[in-house]
Design a protein around this motif. Structure first.
Motif, short mmCIF file in Angstrom:
data_model
loop_
_atom_site.label_atom_id
_atom_site.label_comp_id
_atom_site.label_asym_id
_atom_site.label_seq_id
_atom_site.Cartn_x
_atom_site.Cartn_y
_atom_site.Cartn_z
N ARG A 141 53.42 -4.88 108.04
CA ARG A 141 52.33 -3.97 107.64
C ARG A 141 52.85 -2.77 106.86
NH1 ARG A 141 50.43 -3.00 112.59
NH2 ARG A 141 49.45 -5.04 112.54
N ASP A 142 53.87 -2.08 107.40
CA ASP A 142 54.35 -0.86 106.76
C ASP A 142 55.72 -1.03 106.13
OD1 ASP A 142 52.03 0.50 107.58
OD2 ASP A 142 52.90 0.84 109.56
N LEU A 188 56.74 -1.29 103.28
CA LEU A 188 57.04 -0.53 102.06
C LEU A 188 57.16 0.97 102.32
CD1 LEU A 188 54.54 -2.35 99.72
CD2 LEU A 188 57.02 -2.63 99.78
N THR A 189 56.62 1.42 103.44
CA THR A 189 56.59 2.86 103.67
C THR A 189 57.44 3.30 104.86
OG1 THR A 189 54.58 2.51 104.95
CG2 THR A 189 54.30 3.24 102.67
N ASP A 190 57.72 2.39 105.77
CA ASP A 190 58.50 2.75 106.95
C ASP A 190 59.88 2.11 106.85
OD1 ASP A 190 59.70 2.88 109.46
OD2 ASP A 190 57.79 2.72 110.53
N PRO A 191 60.91 2.94 106.64
CA PRO A 191 62.26 2.40 106.46
C PRO A 191 62.74 1.60 107.67
CG PRO A 191 62.21 4.78 106.05
CD PRO A 191 60.86 4.40 106.56
N ASP A 206 60.81 -0.35 109.63
CA ASP A 206 60.20 -1.67 109.51
C ASP A 206 60.91 -2.48 108.43
OD1 ASP A 206 58.41 -1.35 111.56
OD2 ASP A 206 56.78 -0.66 110.26
N ALA A 207 61.25 -1.82 107.33
CA ALA A 207 61.95 -2.51 106.26
C ALA A 207 63.30 -3.03 106.75
CB ALA A 207 62.14 -1.58 105.06
N THR A 210 49.47 -7.53 100.68
CA THR A 210 49.55 -7.03 99.30
C THR A 210 50.67 -7.71 98.52
OG1 THR A 210 51.15 -5.25 99.73
CG2 THR A 210 48.82 -4.73 100.11
N GLN A 224 54.04 -6.09 99.15
CA GLN A 224 54.72 -6.56 100.37
C GLN A 224 55.39 -7.90 100.09
OE1 GLN A 224 51.31 -6.68 102.96
NE2 GLN A 224 51.76 -4.71 103.92
#
Ligand code: C2E
Ligand code: MG
Ligand code: MG
Ligand code: MG
Length: 281
Positions: free
Chosen positions: A207-208, A210-213, A215-216, A240, A243
């Motif tokens: 989900r995140d 792209l924004t939460d390092p 999670d990446a 998306t 993603q």
């Protein structure tokens, strides 16, 4: 009232408790009736690999005449608790195998795999292997096109028994996915012993991404781990294009998610497979 009675009094007749218990009993009775009345249905969500639809995940849907559409999050847990999941799970297996057996003619459909979610209680039953084999034999479905999705927690109770069941079914060609990977208690020592085909990165990490390092980092680590164990890694809940591109860049080429499609009724899924293939050329 209950407060005045003091906290040490056993409140057998607490009306709120009674209401909860009654609601659960009603839900269970409705599920039982619903199963007999054909209110349950399987929807199919495409799984995309390297740009093509490779398979479908079968997801249970319940349409009750009065309750309306009831999502799995509102009935699976209760079905587990009451044991009704055994009958429900058997129906899901049989229905998914019937579908698999029907997808043999048209060239695009005949390549697809079908993944079925298996509940812990169902998997732990002594007769589970026989149940799967019966669903396959009864429908004529090809075992090599059936995937069973298990979750981490269920693999820990009886590791030897779990591996034994998986190895038996693997012997017939059935594949295994580890669903919601990263949310449970997997030990890497068990992971390497399980005869798995696939890890599914939980949608909570996607989900995140792209924004939460964090999670990446987790998503990348799961891809690296799965790949080095020789497993296919699938991302769940891809919504998306950004993603999808992130995952692709990091070595994850197989995904499911609303970006292509939510789970669909059979006919609409079949139409999507045709359209998607036409759009690829
Ligand atoms: P799951 O196996 O992890 O299935 C993925 C869930 O994510 C599905 O929810 C699916 O509709 C949803 N999903 C797919 N793509 C996206 C996306 O892009 N964004 C978002 N936000 N969600 C997406 P669903 O169908 O409500 O099922 C929820 C859970 O219920 C499943 O999680 C599975 O654990 C359980 N379940 C569903 N069908 C069955 C079944 O036949 N048997 C058993 N035992 N459990 C089932
Ligand atoms: Mg699943
Ligand atoms: Mg999942
Ligand atoms: Mg999930």
């Amino acid at each position: 009232d209950a407060k005045a009675a003091g906290r040490d009094t056993l409140r057998f007749f607490d009306p709120r408790m009674q209401a909860v218990v009654a609601a659960r009993a009603q839900l269970e009775a409705d599920m039982r009736t619903g199963l007999a009345a054909g209110q349950f249905e399987l929807y199919y969500q495409p799984k995309v690999g390297h740009g093509s639809i490779r398979g479908a995940e079968a997801l249970l849907r319940w349409r009750h005449p009065a309750r309306g559409f009831v999502p799995p999050s509102e009935f699976i847990a209760q079905a587990e608790q009451s044991g009704l999941i055994l009958q429900l799970g058997q129906w899901v297996l049989e229905e998914a195998c019937r579908q698999l057996a029907q997808w043999t003619g048209p060239p695009l459909l005949s390549q697809l795999s079908v993944a079925v979610n298996v509940s812990p209680r169902q998997f732990r039953e002594a007769g589970f292997v026989a149940q799967v084999l019966q669903a396959l034999a009864g429908s004529g479905a090809d075992a090599r096109r059936l995937r069973l999705e298990l979750t981490e927690g269920m693999l820990l109770h009886d590791v030897e028994g779990t591996i034994d069941k998986m190895v038996q079914l693997r012997g017939y060609g059935v594949g295994f996915s580890l669903d919601d990977f990263g949310t449970g208690y997997s030990s890497l020592a068990y992971l390497k012993r399980l005869p798995l085909h696939e890890l599914k990165i939980d949608q909570g990490f996607v989900r995140d991404v792209l924004t939460d390092p964090n999670d990446a980092a987790i998503a990348r680590t799961i891809v690296a781990l799965g790949t080095s164990l020789g497993l296919q890694v699938v991302a769940e809940g891809v919504e998306t294009e950004a993603q999808r591109q992130f995952l692709e860049k990091n070595g994850c080429h197989v995904w499911q998610g609303y970006l292509l499609s939510p789970p669909l009724p059979r006919e609409r899924f079949e139409a999507l497979v045709q359209e998607h293939a036409a759009g690829q050329t």
